[in-house]
Design an enzyme around this catalytic site. Structure first.
Site, PDB file in Angstrom:
ATOM      1  N   ASN A  93     -36.620 -20.760  29.426  1.00 29.79           N
ATOM      2  CA  ASN A  93     -38.002 -21.085  29.654  1.00 29.79           C
ATOM      3  C   ASN A  93     -38.577 -21.353  28.137  1.00 29.79           C
ATOM      4  OD1 ASN A  93     -38.269 -18.207  29.327  1.00 29.79           O
ATOM      5  ND2 ASN A  93     -40.083 -18.257  30.490  1.00 29.79           N
ATOM      6  N   HIS A 177     -34.758 -16.195  39.629  1.00 28.64           N
ATOM      7  CA  HIS A 177     -36.164 -15.522  39.507  1.00 28.64           C
ATOM      8  C   HIS A 177     -36.738 -15.948  40.931  1.00 28.64           C
ATOM      9  CE1 HIS A 177     -40.473 -15.139  37.513  1.00 28.64           C
ATOM     10  NE2 HIS A 177     -40.802 -15.749  38.952  1.00 28.64           N
ATOM     11  N   ASP A 303     -35.903  -7.889  30.571  1.00 25.41           N
ATOM     12  CA  ASP A 303     -36.801  -8.981  30.864  1.00 25.41           C
ATOM     13  C   ASP A 303     -37.911  -9.188  29.748  1.00 25.41           C
ATOM     14  OD1 ASP A 303     -37.983 -11.167  31.874  1.00 25.41           O
ATOM     15  OD2 ASP A 303     -38.888 -10.285  33.528  1.00 25.41           O
TER      16      ASP A 303
END
Ligand code: DOR
Ligand code: ZN
Ligand code: ZN
Length: 424
Positions: A93, A177, A303
């Site tokens: 992303n 996710h 993360d």
């Protein structure tokens, strides 16, 4: 290239836990034995220290390209090295997202110069939009190691099933996710007593549980390889446990904040405690710990999601995410090793062997002929997390002010000392 001799160190990998001398030469482990009659350009006294293979964190956000005010490939690599992490898998992303071979190649070209083994995920869908599948064969040819839309869920079961089938044909694992945005409905922290007390919208655990179940079912139907991201609920752990029992090619990960912290911390109204999925309840923490101990949870990731202090200033509007690369080993040692729940070999399995296996990368061991990618750790050294001392460009750590036992003193990759703790 300089040679390094580490004397009298506790060498721990999947095959051994024994005190040794280790000689590094020309980027490789040249010799490892109980006692070596050798000299070197640098001799390190490893007495009382542990030497582990470099850790692998298969879930990080380096924000490169496009959001380098939060992190870039070099500051991300510096944070990794300071945490004893010598390999990472970056999430897609970025801006632009990692949906084209050109973007992937450009990033991997720069990543190769950092001294960290940096892998990249390609997107599952074009532009992370959840509308059209990306070209997985082209992404694989450009060098991606896995596929994910992390940060965004794949909207439908049908699309996930198509993605899994196409990824299987391309020979790439899918990293999912799991979130249902209709259930999230604008929630910003775990839905429960704390969100009610604060008067903010909650993120119902059903969002994570249901999509985890949906994706596991799709993996079972297609026989594709699926890895579930950042498991935070009892329900998700149960679903993964069951899918494994049914023979699925499925694995999952969790992060230290999910086995150490609960949503009570949100009562501070501090956005540094906000991430997605959110901190949950003591019962979820217990379930995550059970999942780690019984092998349902395969790896510990961070993360690592850098955001600036300015972005984190508004509790309700701040973006989700916390940095983690520099605290993950210390947090894990504190929670599991110093409590006698896991051995160091178990921790190497969770933080090195399993992620590498899931991503089909060669195993790392402390054996002659292997790459000299290893870390030196003072297992007993206590330290308090000071956000200002982090190497990451962003300082949004959920562990600020916490004291951990276990500290990385040195990180070596390719036989070169890339990080050494400066004594404060
Ligand atoms: O907390 C999170 N941060 N969760 C996500 O899914 C995305 C990530 C980010 O990119 O900041
Ligand atoms: Zn995610
Ligand atoms: Zn993520």
């Amino acid at each position: 290239m300089d040679s390094i001799l580490i004397r009298n160190v506790r060498a721990v990998d999947r095959q051994q836990d024994a005190v040794c001398d280790i000689l590094l030469c020309d980027g490789k482990i040249k010799e490892i034995a109980p006692h070596l009659d050798a000299g070197a350009d640098r001799v390190i006294d490893g007495t009382g220290l542990a030497c582990l293979p470099g850790l692998f964190d298969m879930h990080v956000h380096f924000r490169d390209p496009g959001q380098t005010h939060k992190e870039d490939v070099n500051t991300g690599a510096a944070a990794a090295l300071a945490g004893g992490v010598t390999g990472v898998l970056c999430m897609p992303n970025t801006t632009p997202p990692m949906d084209s071979p050109e973007t992937v190649r450009e990033f991997l070209g720069r990543a190769a110069k950092t001294g960290v083994e940096i892998h990249q995920t390609g997107t599952l869908t074009v532009g992370l939009k959840g509308e059209q599948l990306a070209d997985y064969a082209a992404l694989k040819a450009a060098g991606v190691t896995a596929l994910s839309d992390d940060g965004r869920p794949v909207p439908t079961a049908e699309m996930m099933e198509q993605a899994l089938a196409k990824a299987k044909a391309a020979g790439l694992p899918v990293v999912s996710h799991c979130e249902d945005l209709a259930i999230i409905n604008g929630g910003i922290i775990n839905k429960g007593a704390v969100s009610e007390k604060l008067g903010v919208k909650g993120m119902d655990r059903a969002s994570e549980d249901s999509v985890t179940y949906r994706d596991l079912q799709a993996a079972l139907r297609t026989g594709a390889q699926l890895h579930i991201c950042h498991v935070s609920t009892r329900g998700s752990v149960d679903h993964v446990r069951q899918a494994k029992a049914q023979g699925g090619d499925v694995t999952c990960e969790t992060a230290p904040h999910y086995f150490l912290l609960t949503d009570e911390l949100l009562l501070k109204r501090d956005a540094d405690y906000r991430m997605n999925p959110p901190l949950r309840t003591p019962d979820d923490v217990a379930a995550i710990r059970e999942g780690i101990l019984d092998g349902t949870i395969d790896c510990i990731i961070t993360d690592h999601a850098p955001h600036t202090a300015a972005e984190k200033a508004d509790f309700e509007k701040a973006p989700n995410g916390v940095v983690g690369l520099e605290t993950s080993l210390a947090a894990t040692l504190t929670a599991f090793y110093h409590t006698g729940l896991l051995s160091l070999q178990d921790i190497v399995r969770l933080m090195c062997d399993n992620p590498r296996r899931i991503l089909h990368l060669p195993a790392r061991t402390l054996a002659a002929g292997e790459p000299a990618d290893l870390i030196l750790v003072d297992l007993d050294r206590e330290w308090t997390v000071d956000p200002d001392k982090l190497h990451s460009r962003s300082h949004n750590t959920v562990f600020k002010g916490m004291t951990f036992r276990g500290r990385v003193l040195m990180t070596v990759t390719g036989g070169i000392i890339r990080y050494e703790l400066n004594d404060e």
